[in-house]
Design a protein around this motif. Structure first.
Motif, PDB file in Angstrom:
ATOM      1  N   GLY A  12       0.822  -1.210   0.000  1.00  0.00           N
ATOM      2  CA  GLY A  12       0.000   0.000   0.000  1.00  0.00           C
ATOM      3  C   GLY A  12       0.855   1.258   0.000  1.00  0.00           C
ATOM      4  N   GLU A  13       1.917   1.241   0.796  1.00  0.00           N
ATOM      5  CA  GLU A  13       2.802   2.413   0.873  1.00  0.00           C
ATOM      6  C   GLU A  13       3.542   2.611  -0.455  1.00  0.00           C
ATOM      7  N   ILE A  14       3.979   1.502  -1.060  1.00  0.00           N
ATOM      8  CA  ILE A  14       4.736   1.598  -2.311  1.00  0.00           C
ATOM      9  C   ILE A  14       3.873   2.178  -3.419  1.00  0.00           C
ATOM     10  N   LEU A  15       2.599   1.765  -3.447  1.00  0.00           N
ATOM     11  CA  LEU A  15       1.711   2.219  -4.515  1.00  0.00           C
ATOM     12  C   LEU A  15       1.416   3.713  -4.430  1.00  0.00           C
ATOM     13  N   LYS A  16       1.732   4.325  -3.279  1.00  0.00           N
ATOM     14  CA  LYS A  16       1.449   5.751  -3.121  1.00  0.00           C
ATOM     15  C   LYS A  16       2.413   6.645  -3.898  1.00  0.00           C
ATOM     16  N   SER A  17       3.593   6.128  -4.282  1.00  0.00           N
ATOM     17  CA  SER A  17       4.555   7.016  -4.949  1.00  0.00           C
ATOM     18  C   SER A  17       5.313   6.310  -6.070  1.00  0.00           C
TER      19      SER A  17
END
Lengths: 344, 344
Positions: free
Chosen positions: A254-259
């Motif tokens: 989820g965090e990776i998909l943010k940026s």
């Protein structure tokens, strides 16, 4: 060396079992695998999947079994009622010397129940159990026993788990004097629940290489070779670890998909993550051996890949060849713990 | 609202406690913190650390205590012998109304023992326990109780843990009807060890929002708000999770260092990893509340940062303000479980 492989046990269907069997016989030239399941179906799929490899195909045969025990079945009932279930038929082959070991990715309770029913317990063993390797930070796994077969244990049972797992680690992993730890909530003697306090002196005065209590945080550190606990705790430990790994992956994803930056970073790190995954992959460890039954059996994860089943067949062959059961009976004989009360 | 903070409890020294206290009073204008420890030392360090902030300094005071209980001390003995230990003095302040709550990052057994000795148990509570939040995949934590205070439990104790943790989650996290799960090795009724099988009907017929057995893998999924288990299992679950996280970091770091590509990827992913770390950081949850004692106390991780101690002081203030203990006593009164046997 002939291994019986439950072709209908896993969640992934018979093709995966067939591919696992083919890969196993390719990896070891003196190996044969007998797939257990519906004969016509399996023979048909074999034709398709091994068309180009007559050599491998000649060492994979099919033994018929018309029923399957599902994950929803109640183990002991199902083993009694479904007399032609793959897992029952497989251990019957082992019993009659038509196979050296049985491998199944099916209902683990039923696999254990079928093994005990067909093969019986090893002399002197009160409670057969399921052992499993866990990856550690040190590039060598730790074996935990029991991981779910015995939920309420007495100290003598834990002692026997330690004996069985030690024999396994010594013979299959070639670890000279496996370090045995008793899972507790503090390293000091006298820490733990009533069961641990009762078991500690048994282990300490035994011929095992007992290093004392170990804590939850020691499991993954790689400083101990065998960790014993009752099956209730072992199962919770296993499932919690799987759940934590899943949750961490989900949150990180989820965090990776943010940026975009992080996505690029992820692509660059893929090789390193694959190395990590390989080190912690259960498929590398070949399943969970049933220890304490008078024969050889391995339980695999329901979601096992062909690679995992291949490895399990190879480990099963290793187990049978090293005659781990004879070593267990011998070691148990060296130091008898209230034999009568254990067997009761 | 006044919080007593053990300035000598953590592994990190009094500066961290002082910085935590200063940060806490800055975050909440009606808050005061009393640091417990050697008066001269603490006052001197305060001068240095809060030189530029007279406002904050005016709301952080020092109460003298000349002894410290270390991690090596045997909890109950140490509490009896070291009458001027920080943790004993702190709970004495709470007892006499000179503080509303006590926070310590010291020996958790001793903190619990001091709390019980000074404050006593809540009416009807047989066994006070320690609860702790665990991060989940769903961006809201799950509370586990007990995580180590009670190693051998009876079913009534687990039932009371469920009552206490439910009150906490409802009042501090504003969760309307917290979902309570009983930690076991299968979701179906009737799965589990003897303790779980005995506890299941107690929870089911209670006014709690009991959702049944939950497995280890459910802990981190975020589908349950409160998980109850005995303190032996809870502690192993906590330590195993910490150990797994450490080991995974270590192995991944090793893999990353093997290639420049992966190192660059890691740098690009840093922001995402920081987001992940923030979500799973124990410092965000404010420590582990002691539940079941007649007063308010929080135990923090020995390695707590100033940020973690700040958060713990704020949560302790919240706990005292919401009067969680009154809610526990009320809820317990609604459904009495063999009161006599519980209290024995």
């Amino acid at each position: 060396m002939k291994i019986a492989l439950d072709a209908m046990g896993g969640d992934t269907g018979p093709d995966v079992a067939i591919l696992g069997a083919l890969a196993a016989v390719r990896a070891r030239s003196d190996l044969e695998v007998v797939l257990i399941g519906p004969e016509e179906l399996l023979k048909g799929r074999m034709q398709d999947l091994a068309r180009d490899d007559a050599g491998a195909q000649s060492r994979v045969s099919v033994h018929p079994a018309s029923e399957v025990i599902t994950m929803e079945d109640v183990p002991v009932d199902a083993v009694r009622k479904k007399k032609d279930a793959t897992v029952v038929v497989g251990f019957d082959l082992v019993k009659h010397g038509q196979a050296d070991a049985m491998v199944s990715a099916g209902n683990s309770g039923a696999t254990m129940a079928a093994a005990v029913k067909k093969l019986g317990r090893l002399p002197g063993i009160a409670r057969p159990g399921i052992a499993s390797f866990f990856p550690t930070a040190k590039n060598r796994p730790v074996m935990i026993m029991d991981i779910g077969a015995n939920v309420d244990c007495r100290s003598q049972h834990l002692y026997q788990f330690a004996v069985m797992a030690s024999c396994y680690v010594r013979l299959v992993l070639n670890t000279d004097r496996p370090r045995v730890g008793l899972l507790s909530i503090g390293a000091e003697t006298g820490k733990g629940n009533a069961l641990v306090k009762e078991c500690y002196p048994l282990l300490q005065s035994s011929p095992l290489n007992f290093i004392g209590n170990v804590e939850g945080r020691d499991v993954y550190r790689g400083n101990v070779d065998v960790v014993v606990c009752d099956g209730f705790i072992g199962n919770i430990l296993l499932k919690t670890s799987e759940g934590l790994a899943e949750a961490a992956q989900q949150v990180i994803r989820g965090e990776i998909l943010k940026s975009w930056r992080a996505r690029l970073g992820y692509v660059l790190m893929r090789g390193a993550l694959a190395g990590f995954k390989k080190q912690v992959d259960y498929a590398e460890y070949g399943g969970a051996p049933l220890l304490g039954v008078n024969g050889t059996g391995i339980i695999c994860h329901g979601a096992s890949s062909a690679a995992a089943l291949r490895k399990a067949c190879l480990v099963a062959a290793d187990m049978a060849q090293h005659d781990i059961n004879a070593a267990i009976v011998r070691l148990l004989g060296e130091y008898q713990v209230e034999q009568d009360s254990v067997a009761s």
